[in-house]
Design a protein around this motif. Structure first.
Motif, PDB file in Angstrom:
ATOM      1  N   MET A 193     -41.494 -85.343 -61.377  1.00 35.55           N
ATOM      2  CA  MET A 193     -40.445 -85.309 -59.859  1.00 35.55           C
ATOM      3  C   MET A 193     -41.152 -84.105 -58.775  1.00 35.55           C
ATOM      4  O   MET A 193     -40.228 -84.337 -58.148  1.00 35.55           O
ATOM      5  N   VAL A 194     -41.351 -83.165 -59.183  1.00 33.05           N
ATOM      6  CA  VAL A 194     -41.625 -82.337 -58.844  1.00 33.05           C
ATOM      7  C   VAL A 194     -42.912 -82.597 -57.852  1.00 33.05           C
ATOM      8  O   VAL A 194     -43.145 -82.637 -56.654  1.00 33.05           O
ATOM      9  N   ARG A 195     -43.725 -83.251 -58.345  1.00 35.37           N
ATOM     10  CA  ARG A 195     -44.844 -83.846 -57.759  1.00 35.37           C
ATOM     11  C   ARG A 195     -44.915 -84.903 -56.308  1.00 35.37           C
ATOM     12  O   ARG A 195     -45.451 -85.131 -55.851  1.00 35.37           O
ATOM     13  N   ILE A 196     -43.871 -86.078 -57.222  1.00 32.00           N
ATOM     14  CA  ILE A 196     -43.992 -86.824 -56.189  1.00 32.00           C
ATOM     15  C   ILE A 196     -43.233 -86.192 -54.499  1.00 32.00           C
ATOM     16  O   ILE A 196     -42.371 -86.903 -53.243  1.00 32.00           O
ATOM     17  N   THR A 197     -42.492 -85.091 -54.680  1.00 32.14           N
ATOM     18  CA  THR A 197     -41.852 -84.029 -53.303  1.00 32.14           C
ATOM     19  C   THR A 197     -43.350 -83.740 -52.485  1.00 32.14           C
ATOM     20  O   THR A 197     -42.772 -83.135 -51.746  1.00 32.14           O
ATOM     21  N   GLN A 198     -44.359 -84.232 -52.929  1.00 32.92           N
ATOM     22  CA  GLN A 198     -45.204 -83.558 -52.293  1.00 32.92           C
ATOM     23  C   GLN A 198     -46.466 -84.503 -52.018  1.00 32.92           C
ATOM     24  O   GLN A 198     -47.217 -84.817 -50.738  1.00 32.92           O
ATOM     25  N   VAL A 199     -46.586 -85.165 -53.120  1.00 34.45           N
ATOM     26  CA  VAL A 199     -47.841 -86.038 -53.425  1.00 34.45           C
ATOM     27  C   VAL A 199     -47.181 -87.534 -53.688  1.00 34.45           C
ATOM     28  O   VAL A 199     -46.997 -87.694 -55.397  1.00 34.45           O
ATOM     29  N   ILE A 200     -48.017 -88.883 -53.086  1.00 30.53           N
ATOM     30  CA  ILE A 200     -47.122 -89.760 -53.770  1.00 30.53           C
ATOM     31  C   ILE A 200     -48.570 -90.604 -53.158  1.00 30.53           C
ATOM     32  O   ILE A 200     -49.018 -90.877 -52.663  1.00 30.53           O
ATOM     33  N   SER A 201     -49.286 -91.673 -54.539  1.00 26.63           N
ATOM     34  CA  SER A 201     -50.408 -92.857 -54.199  1.00 26.63           C
ATOM     35  C   SER A 201     -49.785 -93.761 -53.629  1.00 26.63           C
ATOM     36  O   SER A 201     -48.723 -94.188 -53.403  1.00 26.63           O
ATOM     37  N   ASP A 202     -51.349 -94.349 -52.801  1.00 20.47           N
ATOM     38  CA  ASP A 202     -50.542 -95.446 -52.396  1.00 20.47           C
ATOM     39  C   ASP A 202     -50.427 -96.915 -53.206  1.00 20.47           C
ATOM     40  O   ASP A 202     -49.241 -97.484 -52.973  1.00 20.47           O
ATOM     41  N   GLU A 203     -50.382 -96.765 -54.136  1.00 25.72           N
ATOM     42  CA  GLU A 203     -51.014 -98.132 -54.912  1.00 25.72           C
ATOM     43  C   GLU A 203     -49.731 -97.237 -55.959  1.00 25.72           C
ATOM     44  O   GLU A 203     -48.266 -98.392 -56.337  1.00 25.72           O
ATOM     45  N   GLU A 204     -48.692 -96.249 -56.596  1.00 27.23           N
ATOM     46  CA  GLU A 204     -47.913 -97.032 -56.879  1.00 27.23           C
ATOM     47  C   GLU A 204     -46.591 -96.666 -55.668  1.00 27.23           C
ATOM     48  O   GLU A 204     -45.697 -97.213 -56.586  1.00 27.23           O
ATOM     49  N   PHE A 205     -46.724 -96.766 -54.529  1.00 25.98           N
ATOM     50  CA  PHE A 205     -45.721 -96.842 -53.344  1.00 25.98           C
ATOM     51  C   PHE A 205     -45.560 -97.883 -53.625  1.00 25.98           C
ATOM     52  O   PHE A 205     -44.646 -98.350 -53.423  1.00 25.98           O
ATOM     53  N   GLU A 206     -46.888 -98.540 -53.748  1.00 27.66           N
ATOM     54  CA  GLU A 206     -46.341 -99.954 -53.339  1.00 27.66           C
ATOM     55  C   GLU A 206     -45.733-100.955 -54.897  1.00 27.66           C
ATOM     56  O   GLU A 206     -45.462-101.466 -54.612  1.00 27.66           O
ATOM     57  N   ARG A 207     -46.728-100.210 -55.634  1.00 29.76           N
ATOM     58  CA  ARG A 207     -45.612-100.829 -57.141  1.00 29.76           C
ATOM     59  C   ARG A 207     -44.031-100.951 -56.899  1.00 29.76           C
ATOM     60  O   ARG A 207     -43.489-101.760 -57.398  1.00 29.76           O
ATOM     61  N   ALA A 208     -44.473 -99.624 -56.555  1.00 32.33           N
ATOM     62  CA  ALA A 208     -42.268 -99.249 -57.209  1.00 32.33           C
ATOM     63  C   ALA A 208     -41.339-100.236 -55.797  1.00 32.33           C
ATOM     64  O   ALA A 208     -40.520-100.562 -56.826  1.00 32.33           O
ATOM     65  N   LYS A 209     -41.948-100.510 -54.717  1.00 28.53           N
ATOM     66  CA  LYS A 209     -41.845-101.670 -54.149  1.00 28.53           C
ATOM     67  C   LYS A 209     -41.717-102.321 -54.813  1.00 28.53           C
ATOM     68  O   LYS A 209     -40.456-103.586 -54.279  1.00 28.53           O
ATOM     69  N   ASN A 210     -42.446-102.970 -54.549  1.00 24.29           N
ATOM     70  CA  ASN A 210     -42.674-104.040 -54.935  1.00 24.29           C
ATOM     71  C   ASN A 210     -41.515-104.789 -56.847  1.00 24.29           C
ATOM     72  O   ASN A 210     -40.657-105.721 -57.022  1.00 24.29           O
ATOM     73  N   GLN A 211     -41.821-103.854 -57.591  1.00 25.67           N
ATOM     74  CA  GLN A 211     -40.755-104.186 -59.090  1.00 25.67           C
ATOM     75  C   GLN A 211     -39.043-103.841 -58.579  1.00 25.67           C
ATOM     76  O   GLN A 211     -38.451-104.222 -59.265  1.00 25.67           O
ATOM     77  N   LEU A 212     -39.042-103.135 -57.999  1.00 21.83           N
ATOM     78  CA  LEU A 212     -37.563-102.885 -57.137  1.00 21.83           C
ATOM     79  C   LEU A 212     -36.810-103.732 -56.291  1.00 21.83           C
ATOM     80  O   LEU A 212     -36.092-104.481 -56.628  1.00 21.83           O
TER      81      LEU A 212
END
Length: 476
Positions: free
Chosen positions: A372-391
């Protein structure tokens, strides 16, 4: 055996699929009667449908004295009316091959019928009858009181429901959102006809109700039926001016007999009507879930955090345990519980208690807090796109049936006045950048006061001050 394509290549080619699917989605139509009662429909091809009434009246609008009355009323509305006995209602359902159901939540109450398209007029007549003409005799109240007390016993045996009640009680102590839906046993024993009648007179008014239809429905027909059956409702808004104060805090319940400990941690967020709402939905999807029993691959933040620590990254798809380590985490699930003006974003963990196998519960909590604290600082391109498509995919799957679609529309309309079209939701989702998501996570999570609840063996669950430090002092 040929290697599977990388996840990033799959994600790049998925957008056209979603755009093509949206072409088959019909628009949501909405109208209002003169008294403020609304009608909202989404037609789908077919001979079946769901029609229901969603009401802006749940346990949030109760107080310490009458807490539980909204749920009690839901039960009473199935006991019969001035023109239909309970048996008539049940027989009518069976004769039509229909299904009548209801639920009460913290903010809303819903009554809906699943039926054939040809039976829509009958279904709306039934709904109006049970909502507006319910017979609440003293004998029926006493009979239903016993049923509700039994239901409360059943709910209290479900640790996840009790834990989330504790979480809300700690987060919103002193306001309606901190109250449980069923109410205390003392309240259930004391609720009477006068309390129920007063609740109906206050909250069951035109501006706080919406008739929703999904499936084989016609908007004009439902508007005519609404005018016929609900046109006489009061036009008074009568919505209490409630002040919801988030306190954070901590509520724990010791139970040394449980083989695992349950813990929830959350942070305050805005509600469903806020511009950041869809970003928060995306954060929930990004964090994802982990289940030891399902052996999920490391495609979410929580899965990766645990899998990469306890399982050998050189073995297959990270599903074969590393014999040198034991994984005490049974599950880790992200959640966002949104309401009209406030929400809770966090995680629910189930893990083996105590200091075993070299891991104490502080380090176990650390998996959730670290991500939870990590995503306040860095999010990878792949996990970002994965989350969008899964949602996107999960949203479309959840709205596949008429009942789920009607519920989605009804909850949105009573919360903030309209239902966002699926296409508009996807466009807004596509417009969210990785930097936007990091900024929102930072605003609502980093160095903020969490709310904590726990049930089970509490001996080694970190104190609140430790959890507070983990909001900014974790190793990334």
């Amino acid at each position: 055996m040929s290697a599977a394509p990388p996840l990033s290549s799959i994600l790049r080619h998925s957008k056209p699929v979603f755009k093509q699917s949206l072409k088959t989605v019909s628009p949501v139509l909405q109208s209002s009667l003169g008294n403020g009662f609304r009608v909202s429909t989404q037609a789908k091809a077919g001979d079946t449908c769901t029609v229901g009434v969603w009401i802006d009246a749940g346990s949030r609008w109760e107080n310490e004295t009458n807490n539980g009355v909204a749920h009690f009323l839901e039960h009473m509305n199935f006991k019969g009316t001035s023109k239909r006995s309970k048996r008539d209602i049940e027989y009518g359902m069976e004769k039509m091959g229909a299904h009548l159901n209801a639920y009460t939540s913290r903010e809303q109450t819903c009554y809906y019928v699943k039926c054939f398209k040809k039976d829509v007029p009958w279904a709306v007549d039934l709904l109006s009858d049970v909502l507006l003409n319910s017979e609440r005799s003293e004998a029926n109240i006493e009979a239903e009181r016993r049923t509700i007390l039994q239901e409360k016993e059943d709910v209290e045996s479900k640790i996840d429901e009790v834990l989330m009640d504790h979480l809300h009680a700690a987060a919103f102590e002193g306001s309606g959102l901190g109250l449980s839906i069923l109410g205390s046993e003392e309240n259930i024993q004391s609720i009477n006809k006068s309390m129920i009648d007063n609740f109906v007179a206050t909250h069951y008014t035109g501006p706080r109700m919406v008739l929703v239809g999904s499936g084989g429905v016609e908007h004009d027909q439902l508007c005519d039926l609404a005018a016929k059956h609900f046109g006489g409702l009061s036009s008074d808004l009568n919505k209490p001016n409630t002040f919801t104060r988030y306190l954070g805090g901590d509520k724990r319940e010791s139970n040394q007999h449980l083989p695992v400990s349950h813990m929830a941690v959350a942070f305050q967020t805005p509600g469903v009507g806020h511009p950041d709402a869809n970003k928060l939905r995306l954060l929930e999807q990004l964090l994802g879930s982990y289940s030891r029993d399902k052996g999920e691959a490391a495609y979410s933040c929580f899965s990766r955090a645990i899998v990469m620590d306890f399982y050998d990254p050189n073995v297959g798809a990270f599903r074969i345990p590393n014999p040198s380590s034991h994984n005490p985490v049974h599950s880790l699930q992200a959640f966002w519980a949104p309401y009209a003006d406030v929400g809770l974003l966090g995680f629910y963990s189930i893990a083996e208690p105590g200091k075993s196998y070299g891991h104490d519960y502080e380090s176990i909590c650390g998996y959730g807090m670290r991500e939870m604290v990590r995503i306040t600082q860095v999010i990878s391109d792949e996990e970002f796109e994965r989350a969008k498509n899964q949602l996107k995919l999960q949203t479309m799957l959840q709205l596949d049936g008429t009942t789920a679609t009607a519920d989605h529309i009804g909850r949105q309309v009573v919360s903030h006045g309209y239902s966002q079209p699926l296409g508009a939701f996807f466009e807004e989702l596509d417009a969210i950048t990785k930097d936007d998501l990091v900024a929102v996570a930072h605003e609502y999570i980093y160095d903020k006061d969490p709310v904590v609840s726990a049930i089970g063996n509490l001996d080694n669950i970190p104190e609140y001050d430790v959890m507070r430090r983990l909001t900014f002092k974790v190793s990334l």
